[in-house]
Scaffold this motif. Structure first.
Motif, PDB file in Angstrom:
ATOM      1  N   ARG A  46     -39.765 -23.194  21.081  1.00 13.20           N
ATOM      2  CA  ARG A  46     -38.800 -23.905  21.779  1.00 13.20           C
ATOM      3  C   ARG A  46     -37.687 -22.941  22.202  1.00 13.20           C
ATOM      4  NH1 ARG A  46     -37.422 -29.304  20.817  1.00 13.20           N
ATOM      5  NH2 ARG A  46     -39.068 -30.458  20.664  1.00 13.20           N
ATOM      6  N   THR A  47     -37.308 -22.737  23.611  1.00 15.55           N
ATOM      7  CA  THR A  47     -36.273 -21.971  24.077  1.00 15.55           C
ATOM      8  C   THR A  47     -35.182 -22.915  24.889  1.00 15.55           C
ATOM      9  OG1 THR A  47     -37.568 -21.383  26.083  1.00 15.55           O
ATOM     10  CG2 THR A  47     -37.782 -19.874  24.099  1.00 15.55           C
ATOM     11  N   LEU A  48     -34.128 -22.318  24.863  1.00 14.73           N
ATOM     12  CA  LEU A  48     -33.150 -23.088  25.616  1.00 14.73           C
ATOM     13  C   LEU A  48     -33.364 -22.910  27.217  1.00 14.73           C
ATOM     14  CD1 LEU A  48     -29.701 -22.636  23.756  1.00 14.73           C
ATOM     15  CD2 LEU A  48     -30.692 -24.438  24.251  1.00 14.73           C
ATOM     16  N   LYS A  49     -33.176 -24.020  27.925  1.00 12.95           N
ATOM     17  CA  LYS A  49     -33.227 -23.642  29.480  1.00 12.95           C
ATOM     18  C   LYS A  49     -31.913 -23.095  29.868  1.00 12.95           C
ATOM     19  CE  LYS A  49     -36.375 -27.215  31.611  1.00 12.95           C
ATOM     20  NZ  LYS A  49     -36.572 -28.506  32.027  1.00 12.95           N
ATOM     21  N   LEU A  50     -31.800 -22.106  30.713  1.00  8.56           N
ATOM     22  CA  LEU A  50     -30.793 -21.553  31.313  1.00  8.56           C
ATOM     23  C   LEU A  50     -30.565 -21.939  32.783  1.00  8.56           C
ATOM     24  CD1 LEU A  50     -30.691 -17.925  29.842  1.00  8.56           C
ATOM     25  CD2 LEU A  50     -29.612 -19.870  28.991  1.00  8.56           C
ATOM     26  N   HIS A  52     -27.531 -23.595  30.835  1.00  6.89           N
ATOM     27  CA  HIS A  52     -27.420 -25.202  30.016  1.00  6.89           C
ATOM     28  C   HIS A  52     -25.873 -25.452  30.167  1.00  6.89           C
ATOM     29  CE1 HIS A  52     -27.096 -22.007  26.786  1.00  6.89           C
ATOM     30  NE2 HIS A  52     -25.925 -22.836  26.416  1.00  6.89           N
ATOM     31  N   LYS A  57     -27.881 -29.641  25.778  1.00  6.13           N
ATOM     32  CA  LYS A  57     -28.384 -28.628  25.712  1.00  6.13           C
ATOM     33  C   LYS A  57     -30.160 -29.052  26.026  1.00  6.13           C
ATOM     34  CE  LYS A  57     -26.016 -26.038  22.336  1.00  6.13           C
ATOM     35  NZ  LYS A  57     -25.907 -25.126  21.039  1.00  6.13           N
ATOM     36  N   LYS A  58     -30.661 -28.045  27.013  1.00  2.73           N
ATOM     37  CA  LYS A  58     -32.048 -28.712  27.396  1.00  2.73           C
ATOM     38  C   LYS A  58     -33.093 -27.456  26.680  1.00  2.73           C
ATOM     39  CE  LYS A  58     -30.853 -31.750  31.054  1.00  2.73           C
ATOM     40  NZ  LYS A  58     -31.269 -32.358  32.084  1.00  2.73           N
ATOM     41  N   TYR A  59     -34.047 -28.100  26.184  1.00  2.00           N
ATOM     42  CA  TYR A  59     -35.135 -26.903  25.613  1.00  2.00           C
ATOM     43  C   TYR A  59     -36.310 -26.982  26.640  1.00  2.00           C
ATOM     44  CZ  TYR A  59     -32.185 -26.829  21.523  1.00  2.00           C
ATOM     45  OH  TYR A  59     -30.946 -26.194  20.786  1.00  2.00           O
ATOM     46  N   GLU A  60     -37.061 -25.871  26.458  1.00  2.00           N
ATOM     47  CA  GLU A  60     -38.582 -25.830  27.075  1.00  2.00           C
ATOM     48  C   GLU A  60     -39.277 -25.658  25.882  1.00  2.00           C
ATOM     49  OE1 GLU A  60     -38.809 -23.855  31.485  1.00  2.00           O
ATOM     50  OE2 GLU A  60     -38.108 -22.436  29.755  1.00  2.00           O
ATOM     51  N   LYS A  61     -40.499 -26.265  25.879  1.00  3.21           N
ATOM     52  CA  LYS A  61     -41.703 -26.011  24.811  1.00  3.21           C
ATOM     53  C   LYS A  61     -42.780 -25.341  25.339  1.00  3.21           C
ATOM     54  CE  LYS A  61     -44.090 -28.795  21.345  1.00  3.21           C
ATOM     55  NZ  LYS A  61     -44.497 -30.154  21.351  1.00  3.21           N
ATOM     56  N   TRP A  62     -43.159 -24.263  24.584  1.00  2.00           N
ATOM     57  CA  TRP A  62     -44.049 -23.572  24.764  1.00  2.00           C
ATOM     58  C   TRP A  62     -45.230 -23.552  23.684  1.00  2.00           C
ATOM     59  CZ3 TRP A  62     -44.221 -21.222  29.548  1.00  2.00           C
ATOM     60  CH2 TRP A  62     -43.103 -21.043  30.127  1.00  2.00           C
TER      61      TRP A  62
END
Length: 98
Positions: A46-50, A52, A57-62
């Motif tokens: 999980r990484t923070l979407k930039l 933000h 806080k919005k996350y991307e999930k890989w």
């Protein structure tokens, strides 16, 4: 018995490769056990979407899945020579244990 362990992130390529090995072994009349599906390993990041900013806080999930198969083939020199000639796709990793 020869133990062949294969794993890949692409399930279609893995299943195609395993079926080629099983066909070669069955055509030669050697005892085959498998393919035995092993548990699929899931790796998630999980990484923070930039950007933000100051809001939520919005996350991307890989996610990456590693599919594994186990195959036992009776030891036979003729069959082993045929199996060595089979081209291994670049997405598939293979480990052979005698």
């Amino acid at each position: 018995m020869v133990k062949i362990k294969m794993w890949s992130t692409n399930i279609d390529v893995l299943e195609d490769f395993v079926s080629k090995l099983v066909d070669i072994a069955k055509k030669s009349g050697v005892k085959v056990s498998g393919p035995i599906p092993l548990p699929t390993k899931k790796m998630t990041i999980r990484t923070l979407k930039l950007p933000h900013g100051e809001g939520k806080k919005k996350y991307e999930k890989w996610e990456m899945r590693v599919h594994k198969r186990l195959l036992y083939i009776a030891e036979d020199e003729r069959v082993m020579k045929q199996l060595i000639r089979v081209r291994v796709p670049p997405e598939v990793w293979i480990e052979i244990e005698l």
